[in-house]
Design a protein around this motif. Structure first.
Motif, PDB file in Angstrom:
ATOM      1  N   ARG A  75       0.831  -1.198   0.000  1.00 26.12           N
ATOM      2  CA  ARG A  75       0.000   0.000   0.000  1.00 26.12           C
ATOM      3  C   ARG A  75       0.864   1.246   0.000  1.00 26.12           C
ATOM      4  N   THR A  76       0.377   2.273  -0.632  1.00 24.32           N
ATOM      5  CA  THR A  76       1.015   3.580  -0.554  1.00 24.32           C
ATOM      6  C   THR A  76       0.287   4.392   0.519  1.00 24.32           C
ATOM      7  N   PRO A  77       0.787   5.581   0.855  1.00 30.06           N
ATOM      8  CA  PRO A  77       0.072   6.429   1.814  1.00 30.06           C
ATOM      9  C   PRO A  77      -1.253   6.980   1.269  1.00 30.06           C
ATOM     10  N   PHE A  78      -1.538   6.745   0.004  1.00 31.65           N
ATOM     11  CA  PHE A  78      -2.713   7.337  -0.633  1.00 31.65           C
ATOM     12  C   PHE A  78      -3.824   6.290  -0.765  1.00 31.65           C
ATOM     13  N   GLU A  79      -5.016   6.675  -0.378  1.00 34.51           N
ATOM     14  CA  GLU A  79      -6.140   5.752  -0.401  1.00 34.51           C
ATOM     15  C   GLU A  79      -6.398   5.230  -1.815  1.00 34.51           C
ATOM     16  N   HIS A  80      -6.681   3.948  -1.926  1.00 33.48           N
ATOM     17  CA  HIS A  80      -6.995   3.254  -3.183  1.00 33.48           C
ATOM     18  C   HIS A  80      -5.795   3.070  -4.105  1.00 33.48           C
ATOM     19  N   LEU A  81      -4.589   3.412  -3.644  1.00 33.77           N
ATOM     20  CA  LEU A  81      -3.417   3.358  -4.523  1.00 33.77           C
ATOM     21  C   LEU A  81      -2.352   2.426  -3.946  1.00 33.77           C
ATOM     22  N   ASP A  82      -2.046   1.365  -4.676  1.00 33.94           N
ATOM     23  CA  ASP A  82      -1.032   0.393  -4.283  1.00 33.94           C
ATOM     24  C   ASP A  82       0.086   0.372  -5.321  1.00 33.94           C
ATOM     25  N   VAL A  83       1.201  -0.257  -4.945  1.00 29.56           N
ATOM     26  CA  VAL A  83       2.331  -0.356  -5.860  1.00 29.56           C
ATOM     27  C   VAL A  83       2.992  -1.725  -5.730  1.00 29.56           C
ATOM     28  N   MET A  84       3.344  -2.305  -6.860  1.00 27.91           N
ATOM     29  CA  MET A  84       4.254  -3.446  -6.889  1.00 27.91           C
ATOM     30  C   MET A  84       5.622  -2.841  -7.176  1.00 27.91           C
ATOM     31  N   ALA A  85       6.375  -2.649  -6.120  1.00 27.51           N
ATOM     32  CA  ALA A  85       7.579  -1.830  -6.186  1.00 27.51           C
ATOM     33  C   ALA A  85       8.704  -2.500  -6.960  1.00 27.51           C
TER      34      ALA A  85
END
Length: 257
Positions: free
Chosen positions: A82-92
C-alpha cells in the motif's frame, strides 16, 4: 485497464506520467495499482516516499518465485504494498531486477507478468505499468500483458526519430504476441506553448496521422517539488495547470477505454 507507459528514450517523464495518472485514478475512488518495472525505482520512491527496500514485497519477489517450482505459487497480490494514498497500491521495483533478467529470459518466463495482470485485474480498476527506457525482458513482458500503451514525447528531434522505431516495435509485439494491445496515444510532455520548435514538431506528428493526445502537458517546476515531497500533483496542488492537464488526459483515457 492495464496501461504501459513506455519510451526507449530516457528522461521523457515516464514515471511522472505513470504516477500522476495513477494518483488521479485513486483520488476518484478507483482501485489503482502501479507496477514498477524500472530498476531505478522512481515510481516506487515517488509513491512510497522512499527508495525500494530489499525487505518489502516487490516485483523482484514476484519474478523470483516464478523461477521456483511450486504447485501453489503465491498470488500476485502478495507482492503488492500500500502507498500512503487511499486506493493506490504499488508493486515496487528493486535493485535486483537487472541480475534477474538473464535468468528469466533463459527460463522463458516472458508470459508470467501477463498471467499476474489477469489475476490483478479482478482486484483493481486501473493498472499502470512503468517501464525501463529499453525494449528489454521487462518491457516486453509488460507490452505482452497490457491492453494499451502510452508513449511520452518530450518535443525534440531526437525523440521524434526514436518514436518511429518505438511504434514499429510495439506494433510487432501486438501482431506476434498480444492482439489486444493498442497504442492509446502519444503524451506530449513538458510542452512550451510559446516556443516554435515544440509546436512545429507536434503539428508534424499530427499531420502524419499519429495519435497525439490532448491536452499537452505543460512544462512546470512544480513537478520537481512534487517529486521531492513524494506527493503526486493531484494531492500537492489540485488547481495547478499541470494537474488540470493531467486530469483532462486521465478523463480522455477513461472515456475511450
Amino acid at each position: 485497464m492495464a496501461l504501459v507507459v513506455f519510451n526507449q528514450k530516457g528522461g521523457v517523464g515516464k514515471s511522472t506520467i505513470t504516477c500522476n495518472l495513477a494518483a488521479i485514478s485513486a483520488s476518484q475512488g478507483l482501485r489503482t495499482l502501479v507496477v514498477d518495472l524500472d530498476v531505478q525505482g522512481n515510481s516506487s520512491a515517488y509513491l512510497l516516499g522512499h527508495a525500494p527496500r530489499a525487505d518489502q514485497p516487490s516485483v523482484v519477489g514476484f519474478f523470483e518465485q516464478t523461477l521456483g517450482y511450486s504447485f501453489t505459487p503465491p498470488p500476485p497480490s502478495d507482492f503488492v504494498v500500500r502507498t500512503p494514498f487511499e486506493h493506490l497500491d504499488v508493486m515496487a521495483s528493486g535493485p535486483r531486477l537487472d541480475e534477474l533478467q538473464s535468468k528469466l529470459e533463459s527460463r522463458h518466463k516472458i508470459y508470467k507478468l501477463r498471467e499476474a495482470l489477469v489475476q490483478l485485474a479482478a482486484q483493481y480498476d486501473c493498472i499502470y505499468i512503468d517501464t525501463p527506457p529499453a525494449l528489454n525482458f521487462y518491457t516486453r513482458s509488460a507490452l505482452m500483458g497490457a491492453s494499451g500503451c502510452l508513449i511520452p514525447f518530450d518535443c525534440d528531434d531526437f525523440s521524434r526519430q526514436a518514436l518511429y522505431t518505438l511504434l514499429a516495435n510495439v506494433e510487432e509485439i501486438r501482431a506476434d504476441h498480444n492482439p489486444q494491445l493498442a497504442i492509446r496515444g502519444i503524451v506530449v510532455n513538458q510542452f512550451q506553448a510559446r516556443a516554435k520548435l515544440p509546436q512545429q514538431l507536434v503539428q508534424e506528428l499530427i499531420n502524419e496521422g499519429l495519435p497525439v493526445l490532448q491536452p499537452y502537458l505543460p512544462q512546470s517546476v512544480k513537478v520537481r517539488e512534487s517529486h521531492q515531497l513524494a506527493l503526486p500533483m493531484i494531492y500537492l496542488d489540485p488547481k495547478h495547470k499541470l494537474t488540470q492537464a493531467l486530469v483532462q488526459l486521465h478523463e480522455g483515457l477513461r472515456a475511450t477505454a
